[in-house]
Design a protein around this motif. Structure first.
Motif, mmCIF file in Angstrom:
data_model
loop_
_atom_site.group_PDB
_atom_site.id
_atom_site.type_symbol
_atom_site.label_atom_id
_atom_site.label_comp_id
_atom_site.label_asym_id
_atom_site.label_seq_id
_atom_site.Cartn_x
_atom_site.Cartn_y
_atom_site.Cartn_z
ATOM 1 N N GLU A 95 1.034 -1.134 -0.170
ATOM 2 C CA GLU A 95 0.092 0.110 -0.400
ATOM 3 C C GLU A 95 0.584 1.509 -0.079
ATOM 4 O O GLU A 95 0.404 2.516 -0.728
ATOM 5 C CB GLU A 95 -0.672 0.120 0.985
ATOM 6 N N GLN A 96 2.157 1.195 1.087
ATOM 7 C CA GLN A 96 3.040 2.534 0.341
ATOM 8 C C GLN A 96 4.013 2.589 -0.513
ATOM 9 O O GLN A 96 3.952 3.743 -0.908
ATOM 10 C CB GLN A 96 4.199 2.254 1.511
ATOM 11 N N TYR A 98 2.644 1.580 -3.353
ATOM 12 C CA TYR A 98 1.644 2.340 -4.409
ATOM 13 C C TYR A 98 1.436 3.437 -4.028
ATOM 14 O O TYR A 98 1.173 4.235 -4.758
ATOM 15 C CB TYR A 98 0.174 1.330 -4.335
ATOM 16 N N GLY A 99 1.042 3.986 -3.241
ATOM 17 C CA GLY A 99 0.409 5.585 -2.676
ATOM 18 C C GLY A 99 2.046 5.738 -3.440
ATOM 19 O O GLY A 99 1.880 7.402 -3.340
ATOM 20 N N ASN A 100 2.880 5.743 -2.925
ATOM 21 C CA ASN A 100 4.359 6.830 -3.374
ATOM 22 C C ASN A 100 4.342 6.508 -4.950
ATOM 23 O O ASN A 100 5.394 7.100 -5.752
ATOM 24 C CB ASN A 100 5.961 6.458 -2.835
ATOM 25 N N LYS A 106 1.431 3.943 -11.551
ATOM 26 C CA LYS A 106 0.214 2.851 -10.440
ATOM 27 C C LYS A 106 -0.497 2.012 -11.022
ATOM 28 O O LYS A 106 -1.199 0.817 -10.979
ATOM 29 C CB LYS A 106 -1.071 3.988 -9.945
ATOM 30 N N ASN A 124 -4.845 0.195 -2.992
ATOM 31 C CA ASN A 124 -4.441 1.268 -1.683
ATOM 32 C C ASN A 124 -5.024 0.385 -0.908
ATOM 33 O O ASN A 124 -5.616 2.052 0.051
ATOM 34 C CB ASN A 124 -4.681 2.159 -2.288
#
Length: 599
Positions: A95-96, A98-100, A106, A124
């Motif tokens: 999740e981290q 994907y967030g970056n 993505k 996410n």
């Protein structure tokens, strides 16, 4: 679907109610094969009886329901919830990551994820998924706490049937959650189990529902839950899955297994090759292997369907058994109530019989002494259970200033010799019924006994007088004057003389009686245990009898002691008879009620 059960029990209650069945109609109907009629799956046609059954079932299923919740918590907590927490760190790392990523990265990340996995559709949202898993576990725990509170707390006792609605709702919410996770994670184990990994995932997500085996829910509720389970896990999710029709993957899994078997097939032993070359056996065809692999793949699904059918069938059988036990319980309760009612009636009849034989105070004492023993009359109807009792003060009790009255029919002996005995009995019955009615009008009077044509009445007995004051207040029709027992006895004698003159004896002669009255001290007691009698003893009784036997036909003779008590009453006029020779007493001064006053 559980809302269908709510609709049936509440919304359609008026239309479903077809009878008012009672187990208290008694007799052979309670014991016979007559049973309350039922709808299939919907319960009794008497909806009030259905409510009673649900209350009975929720109490009888207490530990089964609690065990079901505990099993669901253990199964969910040790499998899905535990695996979610085991993979929590890896999920949060993804999740981290994907967030970056940039928007382009993505999209590439989603495309790289295998079809049918949670990371491809919600990359996410691992923390959200973990939160939902915690909520599901908390939902089962809170359901268990609510059920325990409803069983243990008196304030929730009348709401216990809500357990049959709370429990299905919790399982329905779990199936919604499990169906969502199954739909977007059906191919998570594809690398390990091949294209048919969704079968493994299906059993994995359905395992907490095994706790339904322990819960005795109504058959309709269980049927609804199984329908929802089949629709969600075997129809809707497999057919509408984002990764395509999951049922088609079974064929792909079979082909993949065949290729894997062919690639990794071991070298065939020489004796097998020789047997094949000699035509003794033929090698398995690819179709046979595919059929076998398809059976292996679908066997868990078939097993799951069989379990669903078994759950429904078992729930119906258990429901039938529970209803039968409930009916038997109601029949036993009805028979018990009938038995208790019969015993109470027998006790009441026994007490009424005692009250009719003995004065209130004596009867009350006898009943109190019998309170801890069987209040039954012997088959002969003559033994009141007094033989084993210590009557104590009831054996002998002194009474002061009691007025005794005797009556006797003039010419009874000669009449009874000339007419049939049945006519004599009918005449005596008619006369004494009128005398009994006169005694009942005055609360001071007590009928002691009848001997042949003689009628004996006592006025002013202790125990009768005490109760008479209460009756005089509560019953204004009572004509007794509890201030002077002698007056009450004389009034009775006056009325008895008048009543006798209205009757004709069987020999066509007008009935006439003699009455004698005397006042003094007497001793009372209960004599005997078989056909016990309340008797009065003493010189007062003998003197009153002599007043009657030495009296004048059609008139009432009283002693000087009685005259001293009633002479001041303006309602009576007396003629002094003078001294009369009385057997055993000598000469006694007596008085006669004036004839004009006797009319």
């Amino acid at each position: 679907m559980v809302f269908l059960d709510v609709l049936v029990n509440y919304g359609c209650r008026r239309w479903l109610h077809k009878e008012d069945y009672s187990f208290d109609e008694g007799g052979e109907k309670t014991r016979s094969s007559s049973r309350p009629s039922q709808y299939p799956l919907l319960g009794f046609k008497d909806r009030k009886l259905e409510d009673e059954y649900l209350e009975h079932l929720v109490v009888a299923s207490k530990w089964r329901i609690i065990l079901g919740y505990v099993t669901a918590i253990l199964l969910f907590g040790s499998e899905l919830f535990a695996l979610t927490w085991v993979g929590y760190d890896l999920g949060m790392w993804n999740e981290q990551l994907y967030g970056n990523l940039s928007d382009e990265q993505k999209e590439d990340f989603k495309e790289d994820q295998p079809v049918g996995t949670f990371a491809k559709y919600f990359p996410n949202s691992w923390s959200t998924l973990t939160a939902f898993e915690c909520l599901v576990l908390l939902m089962f725990i809170l359901g268990l706490v609510a059920v325990v509170c409803m069983y243990q707390m008196k304030r929730f006792e009348k709401y216990r049937t809500w357990i049959f609605y709370i429990t299905p709702v919790i399982y329905l919410l779990y199936m919604v959650h499990a169906g969502f996770c199954f739909a977007y994670g059906s191919q998570s184990y594809n690398a390990w189990f091949g294209p048919a990994s969704w079968v493994f995932m299906l059993i994995f997500h359905a395992s907490p529902l095994a706790s339904l085996f322990f819960i005795s829910l109504p058959a309709l509720v269980m049927f609804e839950l199984m329908i929802v389970f089949v629709l969600v896990f075997l129809v809707i999710v497999p057919l509408c899955n984002p990764s395509g029709n999951l049922w088609n993957l079974i064929g792909e899994a079979s082909n993949s297994s065949i290729n894997q078997i062919q690639d990794n097939a071991p070298e065939v032993p020489a004796y097998v090759s020789e047997a094949i070359e000699a035509g003794l056996v033929s090698p398995p065809t690819e179709e046979e292997i595919r059929r076998m692999m398809s059976c292996y793949m679908t066997a868990p699904i078939i097993l799951l369907c069989v379990l669903v059918v078994c759950v429904v069938v078992v729930s119906v059988i258990v429901d039938i058994s529970n209803r039968q036990n409930f009916i038997n319980k109601k029949i036993i309760e009805a028979l018990t109530r009938q038995r208790e009612k019969t015993l109470l009636q027998q006790k009441e009849e026994h007490e009424n019989l005692i009250h009719s034989i003995f004065p209130p105070a004596v009867a009350k004492g006898l009943i109190q002494k019998q309170s801890g023993q069987n209040l039954t009359v012997s088959p002969s109807g003559r033994d009141f259970g007094l033989g084993h009792m210590n009557l104590g003060s009831l054996v002998a009790q002194m009474h002061q200033e009691v007025t005794i009255l005797f009556t006797d029919i003039v010419g009874f002996t000669s009449m009874s010799q000339t007419v049939a005995p049945q006519q004599v009995m009918e005449f005596l019955h008619e006369l004494f019924v009128q005398f009994d009615d006169l005694v009942g009008r005055d609360s001071l009077l007590w009928k002691v006994e009848t001997i042949g044509d003689a009628f004996m009445v006592a006025s002013g007995l202790d125990g009768v007088r005490t109760r008479s004051r209460e009756l005089a207040i509560s019953d204004p029709s009572s004509t007794g004057s509890y201030s002077c027992p002698a007056t009450a006895a004389v009034l009775f004698g006056k009325s008895a003389l008048a009543a006798a003159r209205t009757l004709t004896m069987p020999n066509s002669m007008q009935c006439q009686i003699r009455a004698g009255v005397h006042t003094g001290d007497v001793c009372s007691g209960v004599v005997g245990t078989r056909m016990p009698r309340y008797c009065l003893f003493g010189d007062t009784v003998n003197t009153a009898s002599r007043m009657e036997s030495s009296g004048v036909p059609g008139r009432m003779q009283i002693s000087e002691a009685t005259h001293a008590l009633v002479c001041g009453d303006d309602d009576f006029c007396w003629d002094e008879r003078g001294f009369v020779e009385v057997k055993g007493k000598g000469k006694l001064k007596t008085y006669l009620l004036r004839e004009s006053e006797a009319d």
